[in-house]
Design a protein around this motif. Structure first.
Motif, PDB file in Angstrom:
ATOM      1  N   LEU A   1      42.137  73.781  -9.353  1.00  0.00           N
ATOM      2  CA  LEU A   1      41.815  74.837 -10.304  1.00  0.00           C
ATOM      3  C   LEU A   1      43.013  75.162 -11.194  1.00  0.00           C
ATOM      4  CD1 LEU A   1      39.638  76.825 -11.226  1.00  0.00           C
ATOM      5  CD2 LEU A   1      40.457  78.418  -9.471  1.00  0.00           C
ATOM      6  N   ALA A   2      44.178  75.236 -10.594  1.00  0.00           N
ATOM      7  CA  ALA A   2      45.413  75.491 -11.345  1.00  0.00           C
ATOM      8  C   ALA A   2      46.500  74.580 -10.802  1.00  0.00           C
ATOM      9  CB  ALA A   2      45.832  76.957 -11.219  1.00  0.00           C
ATOM     10  N   ARG A   3      47.260  74.004 -11.703  1.00  0.00           N
ATOM     11  CA  ARG A   3      48.334  73.093 -11.303  1.00  0.00           C
ATOM     12  C   ARG A   3      49.514  73.266 -12.243  1.00  0.00           C
ATOM     13  NH1 ARG A   3      50.275  68.396 -12.978  1.00  0.00           N
ATOM     14  NH2 ARG A   3      48.646  68.041 -14.534  1.00  0.00           N
ATOM     15  N   ALA A   4      50.712  73.161 -11.693  1.00  0.00           N
ATOM     16  CA  ALA A   4      51.915  73.232 -12.516  1.00  0.00           C
ATOM     17  C   ALA A   4      52.203  71.858 -13.109  1.00  0.00           C
ATOM     18  CB  ALA A   4      53.107  73.692 -11.677  1.00  0.00           C
ATOM     19  N   CYS A   5      52.497  71.826 -14.394  1.00  0.00           N
ATOM     20  CA  CYS A   5      52.865  70.585 -15.081  1.00  0.00           C
ATOM     21  C   CYS A   5      54.203  70.832 -15.768  1.00  0.00           C
ATOM     22  CB  CYS A   5      51.795  70.209 -16.104  1.00  0.00           C
ATOM     23  SG  CYS A   5      52.141  68.683 -17.021  1.00  0.00           S
TER      24      CYS A   5
ATOM     25  N   ALA B   1      56.129  46.009  -3.229  1.00  0.00           N
ATOM     26  CA  ALA B   1      55.841  45.098  -4.332  1.00  0.00           C
ATOM     27  C   ALA B   1      54.798  45.688  -5.267  1.00  0.00           C
ATOM     28  CB  ALA B   1      55.360  43.755  -3.788  1.00  0.00           C
ATOM     29  N   GLY B   2      53.811  46.346  -4.698  1.00  0.00           N
ATOM     30  CA  GLY B   2      52.780  46.975  -5.521  1.00  0.00           C
ATOM     31  C   GLY B   2      53.338  48.103  -6.361  1.00  0.00           C
ATOM     32  N   LEU B   3      54.216  48.907  -5.758  1.00  0.00           N
ATOM     33  CA  LEU B   3      54.828  50.006  -6.498  1.00  0.00           C
ATOM     34  C   LEU B   3      55.690  49.477  -7.638  1.00  0.00           C
ATOM     35  CD1 LEU B   3      55.489  52.975  -6.904  1.00  0.00           C
ATOM     36  CD2 LEU B   3      57.273  52.764  -5.150  1.00  0.00           C
ATOM     37  N   ALA B   4      56.454  48.424  -7.365  1.00  0.00           N
ATOM     38  CA  ALA B   4      57.303  47.842  -8.401  1.00  0.00           C
ATOM     39  C   ALA B   4      56.464  47.308  -9.553  1.00  0.00           C
ATOM     40  CB  ALA B   4      58.163  46.724  -7.807  1.00  0.00           C
ATOM     41  N   ALA B   5      55.351  46.654  -9.225  1.00  0.00           N
ATOM     42  CA  ALA B   5      54.474  46.116 -10.273  1.00  0.00           C
ATOM     43  C   ALA B   5      53.851  47.242 -11.090  1.00  0.00           C
ATOM     44  CB  ALA B   5      53.386  45.246  -9.637  1.00  0.00           C
ATOM     45  N   PHE B   6      53.453  48.325 -10.412  1.00  0.00           N
ATOM     46  CA  PHE B   6      52.851  49.458 -11.106  1.00  0.00           C
ATOM     47  C   PHE B   6      53.873  50.131 -12.031  1.00  0.00           C
ATOM     48  CE2 PHE B   6      51.597  53.941 -11.359  1.00  0.00           C
ATOM     49  CZ  PHE B   6      50.294  53.810 -11.829  1.00  0.00           C
ATOM     50  N   ALA B   7      55.088  50.334 -11.508  1.00  0.00           N
ATOM     51  CA  ALA B   7      56.123  50.986 -12.308  1.00  0.00           C
ATOM     52  C   ALA B   7      56.489  50.155 -13.525  1.00  0.00           C
ATOM     53  CB  ALA B   7      57.365  51.235 -11.450  1.00  0.00           C
ATOM     54  N   SER B   8      56.379  48.845 -13.414  1.00  0.00           N
ATOM     55  CA  SER B   8      56.739  47.978 -14.534  1.00  0.00           C
ATOM     56  C   SER B   8      55.812  48.158 -15.723  1.00  0.00           C
ATOM     57  CB  SER B   8      56.741  46.513 -14.090  1.00  0.00           C
ATOM     58  OG  SER B   8      55.423  46.044 -13.861  1.00  0.00           O
ATOM     59  N   LEU B   9      54.620  48.718 -15.492  1.00  0.00           N
ATOM     60  CA  LEU B   9      53.683  48.924 -16.589  1.00  0.00           C
ATOM     61  C   LEU B   9      54.243  49.884 -17.632  1.00  0.00           C
ATOM     62  CD1 LEU B   9      50.347  49.233 -14.580  1.00  0.00           C
ATOM     63  CD2 LEU B   9      51.065  47.319 -16.028  1.00  0.00           C
ATOM     64  N   ALA B  10      54.997  50.881 -17.181  1.00  0.00           N
ATOM     65  CA  ALA B  10      55.579  51.846 -18.107  1.00  0.00           C
ATOM     66  C   ALA B  10      56.998  51.470 -18.512  1.00  0.00           C
ATOM     67  CB  ALA B  10      55.584  53.243 -17.486  1.00  0.00           C
TER      68      ALA B  10
ATOM     69  N   ALA C   1      43.113  56.673 -18.380  1.00  0.00           N
ATOM     70  CA  ALA C   1      42.041  56.497 -17.402  1.00  0.00           C
ATOM     71  C   ALA C   1      41.591  57.810 -16.767  1.00  0.00           C
ATOM     72  CB  ALA C   1      42.473  55.512 -16.320  1.00  0.00           C
ATOM     73  N   GLY C   2      42.365  58.870 -16.925  1.00  0.00           N
ATOM     74  CA  GLY C   2      41.949  60.152 -16.360  1.00  0.00           C
ATOM     75  C   GLY C   2      43.089  61.140 -16.297  1.00  0.00           C
ATOM     76  N   ALA C   3      42.772  62.324 -15.768  1.00  0.00           N
ATOM     77  CA  ALA C   3      43.762  63.397 -15.711  1.00  0.00           C
ATOM     78  C   ALA C   3      44.943  63.040 -14.813  1.00  0.00           C
ATOM     79  CB  ALA C   3      43.099  64.691 -15.222  1.00  0.00           C
ATOM     80  N   ARG C   4      44.696  62.279 -13.748  1.00  0.00           N
ATOM     81  CA  ARG C   4      45.791  61.921 -12.845  1.00  0.00           C
ATOM     82  C   ARG C   4      46.798  61.012 -13.549  1.00  0.00           C
ATOM     83  NH1 ARG C   4      43.657  60.003  -7.095  1.00  0.00           N
ATOM     84  NH2 ARG C   4      45.924  60.034  -6.754  1.00  0.00           N
ATOM     85  N   VAL C   5      46.302  60.114 -14.402  1.00  0.00           N
ATOM     86  CA  VAL C   5      47.214  59.252 -15.164  1.00  0.00           C
ATOM     87  C   VAL C   5      48.006  60.093 -16.156  1.00  0.00           C
ATOM     88  CG1 VAL C   5      47.357  57.346 -16.806  1.00  0.00           C
ATOM     89  CG2 VAL C   5      45.766  57.225 -14.891  1.00  0.00           C
ATOM     90  N   ALA C   6      47.331  61.033 -16.821  1.00  0.00           N
ATOM     91  CA  ALA C   6      48.027  61.906 -17.764  1.00  0.00           C
ATOM     92  C   ALA C   6      49.121  62.697 -17.062  1.00  0.00           C
ATOM     93  CB  ALA C   6      47.030  62.857 -18.429  1.00  0.00           C
TER      94      ALA C   6
ATOM     95  N   LEU D   1      50.756  61.811 -14.391  1.00  0.00           N
ATOM     96  CA  LEU D   1      51.833  60.886 -14.065  1.00  0.00           C
ATOM     97  C   LEU D   1      52.719  60.631 -15.283  1.00  0.00           C
ATOM     98  CD1 LEU D   1      53.215  58.798 -12.206  1.00  0.00           C
ATOM     99  CD2 LEU D   1      51.492  57.149 -12.944  1.00  0.00           C
ATOM    100  N   VAL D   2      52.112  60.384 -16.431  1.00  0.00           N
ATOM    101  CA  VAL D   2      52.880  60.097 -17.653  1.00  0.00           C
ATOM    102  C   VAL D   2      53.722  61.306 -18.055  1.00  0.00           C
ATOM    103  CG1 VAL D   2      52.715  59.532 -20.105  1.00  0.00           C
ATOM    104  CG2 VAL D   2      51.221  58.387 -18.463  1.00  0.00           C
ATOM    105  N   GLU D   3      53.117  62.488 -18.029  1.00  0.00           N
ATOM    106  CA  GLU D   3      53.854  63.691 -18.416  1.00  0.00           C
ATOM    107  C   GLU D   3      54.981  63.980 -17.429  1.00  0.00           C
ATOM    108  OE1 GLU D   3      54.404  67.086 -21.037  1.00  0.00           O
ATOM    109  OE2 GLU D   3      53.266  65.230 -21.198  1.00  0.00           O
TER     110      GLU D   3
END
Length: 237
Positions: A174-178, A9-18, A79-84, A86-88
């Protein structure tokens, strides 16, 4: 309700934001890493200020946006790099056919071409520019991609020689693939990607153009990227 059902239920609510075009437009716009006023986002999304305010409230409450007020203006940012990230990552999963509609006029066509050529993805370089830099780092043995992205010892030394400091004190990798949503290939993110992007803008290698996230490599940037990474100027235009 079981713990498993609660998570679902939490995941569904979170996904609904986008799962709303207006909120998705706001999240994508904020990938430029800057703070926008509610009015600027309303004009960008093509909705009334009152409508936009309701959407922003949901995104802030859901932890995707952070907000602050200065005088009568309300500013919001991711809200931060982790949100960015997720969006990308979500944007990169959109089937190419779903975004291949004819541009609405010359202005939109030019803006789309500029974004594909070079842009910022929150705080690192993306588009053909980001891929060219990532490929050059890899070809020179400065970046490894075989088991995820990782800077080599030579890569760490290269950043030092180039005068690009790396903040290794935090928990960010330090390095991450996007995954690049226009090139469909990974570009460099993480601490190294952010540091390189910041240096490119501060040193005048790149400049922002228009009101979107697009950036253009300057003549001095072409010379520096050629000298430091062997990237021909034609690959940056």
């Amino acid at each position: 309700m079981t713990a498993k059902d609660s998570r679902a239920a939490g995941l569904a609510a979170f996904a609904s934001l986008a799962a709303d075009e207006t909120r998705a437009a706001c999240l994508l716009a904020l990938l430029d890493g800057r703070a926008w006023t509610a009015g600027e986002l309303a004009r960008h999304a093509g909705v009334a200020a009152s409508t936009l305010s309701e959407h922003l409230g949901k995104l802030v409450a859901g932890g995707l946006l952070a907000q602050e007020r200065q005088g009568r203006h309300r500013y919001v940012r991711l809200a931060g790099a982790r949100v960015a990230q997720l969006v990308e990552d979500l944007a990169a999963q959109v089937p190419p056919a779903a975004v291949r509609r004819p541009p609405r006029g010359l202005r939109e066509s030019s803006a789309g071409s500029a974004m594909a050529r070079g842009r910022t993805c929150y705080d690192h370089l993306a588009g053909r520019l980001g891929i060219a830099v990532t490929d050059a780092l890899t070809a020179r043995g400065l970046l490894q991609q075989d088991t995820g992205f990782a800077l080599t010892e030579a890569g760490l030394e290269w950043f030092g020689r180039a005068g690009i400091p790396l903040d290794r004190a935090g928990r960010r990798p330090l390095a991450r693939a996007c995954l690049d949503w226009t090139e469909r290939r990974p570009h460099l993110a993480g601490v190294a990607g952010a540091a390189l992007c910041r240096h490119a803008l501060e040193a005048g290698w790149c400049v922002r153009i228009g009101s979107e996230r697009a950036v253009r490599v300057t003549p001095s940037g072409e010379r520096e990227l050629d000298a430091l990474l062997g990237i021909p100027s034609g690959a940056l235009r």
